[in-house]
Design a protein around this motif. Structure first.
Motif, mmCIF file in Angstrom:
data_model
loop_
_atom_site.group_PDB
_atom_site.id
_atom_site.type_symbol
_atom_site.label_atom_id
_atom_site.label_comp_id
_atom_site.label_asym_id
_atom_site.label_seq_id
_atom_site.Cartn_x
_atom_site.Cartn_y
_atom_site.Cartn_z
ATOM 1 N N ARG A 164 -9.195 0.478 5.527
ATOM 2 C CA ARG A 164 -8.045 1.449 5.449
ATOM 3 C C ARG A 164 -8.683 2.451 6.765
ATOM 4 O O ARG A 164 -7.486 2.759 7.668
ATOM 5 C CB ARG A 164 -8.844 2.994 4.596
ATOM 6 C CG ARG A 164 -7.202 2.515 2.935
ATOM 7 C CD ARG A 164 -7.056 4.301 2.568
ATOM 8 N NE ARG A 164 -7.843 4.565 1.721
ATOM 9 C CZ ARG A 164 -9.257 3.981 1.019
ATOM 10 N NH1 ARG A 164 -8.304 2.923 0.211
ATOM 11 N NH2 ARG A 164 -10.268 4.913 0.771
ATOM 12 N N ARG A 165 -9.975 2.717 6.883
ATOM 13 C CA ARG A 165 -10.272 3.438 8.620
ATOM 14 C C ARG A 165 -9.902 2.266 9.570
ATOM 15 O O ARG A 165 -9.543 2.712 10.394
ATOM 16 C CB ARG A 165 -11.912 3.544 8.901
ATOM 17 C CG ARG A 165 -12.126 4.773 9.456
ATOM 18 C CD ARG A 165 -13.712 4.719 9.252
ATOM 19 N NE ARG A 165 -13.769 5.480 7.613
ATOM 20 C CZ ARG A 165 -15.331 5.426 7.345
ATOM 21 N NH1 ARG A 165 -16.066 4.881 7.878
ATOM 22 N NH2 ARG A 165 -14.935 6.156 6.107
ATOM 23 N N LYS A 166 -10.018 0.888 8.660
ATOM 24 C CA LYS A 166 -9.907 -0.104 10.762
ATOM 25 C C LYS A 166 -8.424 0.080 10.292
ATOM 26 O O LYS A 166 -7.554 0.342 11.747
ATOM 27 C CB LYS A 166 -10.193 -1.346 10.369
ATOM 28 C CG LYS A 166 -10.575 -2.186 11.215
ATOM 29 C CD LYS A 166 -11.510 -3.879 10.090
ATOM 30 C CE LYS A 166 -10.956 -4.896 11.469
ATOM 31 N NZ LYS A 166 -11.915 -6.232 10.697
ATOM 32 N N CYS A 167 -7.651 -0.413 10.005
ATOM 33 C CA CYS A 167 -6.463 -0.073 9.599
ATOM 34 C C CYS A 167 -5.758 1.085 10.321
ATOM 35 O O CYS A 167 -5.157 1.073 11.495
ATOM 36 C CB CYS A 167 -5.371 -0.633 8.441
ATOM 37 S SG CYS A 167 -6.013 -1.880 7.727
ATOM 38 N N ALA A 168 -6.577 1.955 10.403
ATOM 39 C CA ALA A 168 -5.981 2.900 10.732
ATOM 40 C C ALA A 168 -6.303 3.481 12.109
ATOM 41 O O ALA A 168 -5.480 3.990 12.986
ATOM 42 C CB ALA A 168 -5.951 4.728 10.286
ATOM 43 N N GLU A 169 -6.964 2.884 12.839
ATOM 44 C CA GLU A 169 -7.246 2.803 13.604
ATOM 45 C C GLU A 169 -7.009 1.777 14.866
ATOM 46 O O GLU A 169 -7.054 1.853 15.523
ATOM 47 C CB GLU A 169 -8.987 2.352 14.524
ATOM 48 C CG GLU A 169 -10.181 3.235 13.374
ATOM 49 C CD GLU A 169 -11.329 3.247 13.682
ATOM 50 O OE1 GLU A 169 -11.678 2.186 13.492
ATOM 51 O OE2 GLU A 169 -12.240 3.876 13.660
ATOM 52 N N GLN A 170 -6.318 0.518 14.486
ATOM 53 C CA GLN A 170 -5.606 -0.457 15.013
ATOM 54 C C GLN A 170 -4.164 -0.152 15.202
ATOM 55 O O GLN A 170 -3.299 0.937 14.408
ATOM 56 C CB GLN A 170 -5.508 -1.570 13.948
ATOM 57 C CG GLN A 170 -6.240 -2.020 14.325
ATOM 58 C CD GLN A 170 -6.092 -3.389 13.182
ATOM 59 O OE1 GLN A 170 -5.611 -3.583 12.619
ATOM 60 N NE2 GLN A 170 -7.466 -4.433 12.946
ATOM 61 N N PRO A 171 -3.497 -0.189 16.311
ATOM 62 C CA PRO A 171 -2.637 0.741 17.209
ATOM 63 C C PRO A 171 -1.397 -0.163 16.443
ATOM 64 O O PRO A 171 -1.641 -1.623 15.941
ATOM 65 C CB PRO A 171 -2.192 0.605 18.339
ATOM 66 C CG PRO A 171 -3.183 -1.118 19.154
ATOM 67 C CD PRO A 171 -4.569 -0.333 17.577
#
Length: 125
Positions: free
Chosen positions: A115-122
């Motif tokens: 979730r954190r990785k997905c939230a960081e991706q534009p």
């Protein structure tokens, strides 16, 4: 394949099929939004399930520990040696519950990182 991987794979396949359909821009956007909402709901459902599993294993370990308290009452020269095998089985059951509880909490960790990785991706539009 883990539940997390299966879920991600299913959502990706559905998304691929739906994005290949010739849809109007407004409809395509609504479909993408619906897929994102479904992905969030599925992630939440699986996280709740993993947490419930971890809690169940903790309760199981507690119950097994209560049974293992008999160890304090026996000696090394018990007349019925089968008690030692029963206690051995309790230790094995505790180990199994601990491994399964660890796997459930590891799944929660992977979900959090994902979730954190997905939230960081534009967002790609």
């Amino acid at each position: 394949m883990s539940a997390l991987a299966e879920s991600a794979s299913l959502i990706a396949r559905i998304s691929n099929v739906l994005t290949e359909i010739d849809l109007s821009c407004e409809c395509r956007s609504r479909v993408r939004d619906a897929i994102a909402r479904f992905e969030t709901l599925e992630d939440t459902r699986q996280a709740h399930h993993a947490l419930a599993q971890a809690r169940n294993h903790r309760h199981r370990i507690g119950a097994l520990m209560a049974l293992l308290a008999d160890l304090d009452e026996i000696g090394w020269n018990e007349a019925d040696s089968s008690i030692y095998l029963e206690l051995s089985d309790l230790f094995e059951d505790i180990a199994t519950a601990a491994r399964e509880g660890a796997a459930a909490t590891r799944q929660l960790d992977r979900r959090t990182l994902l979730r954190r990785k997905c939230a960081e991706q534009p967002s790609v539009e």
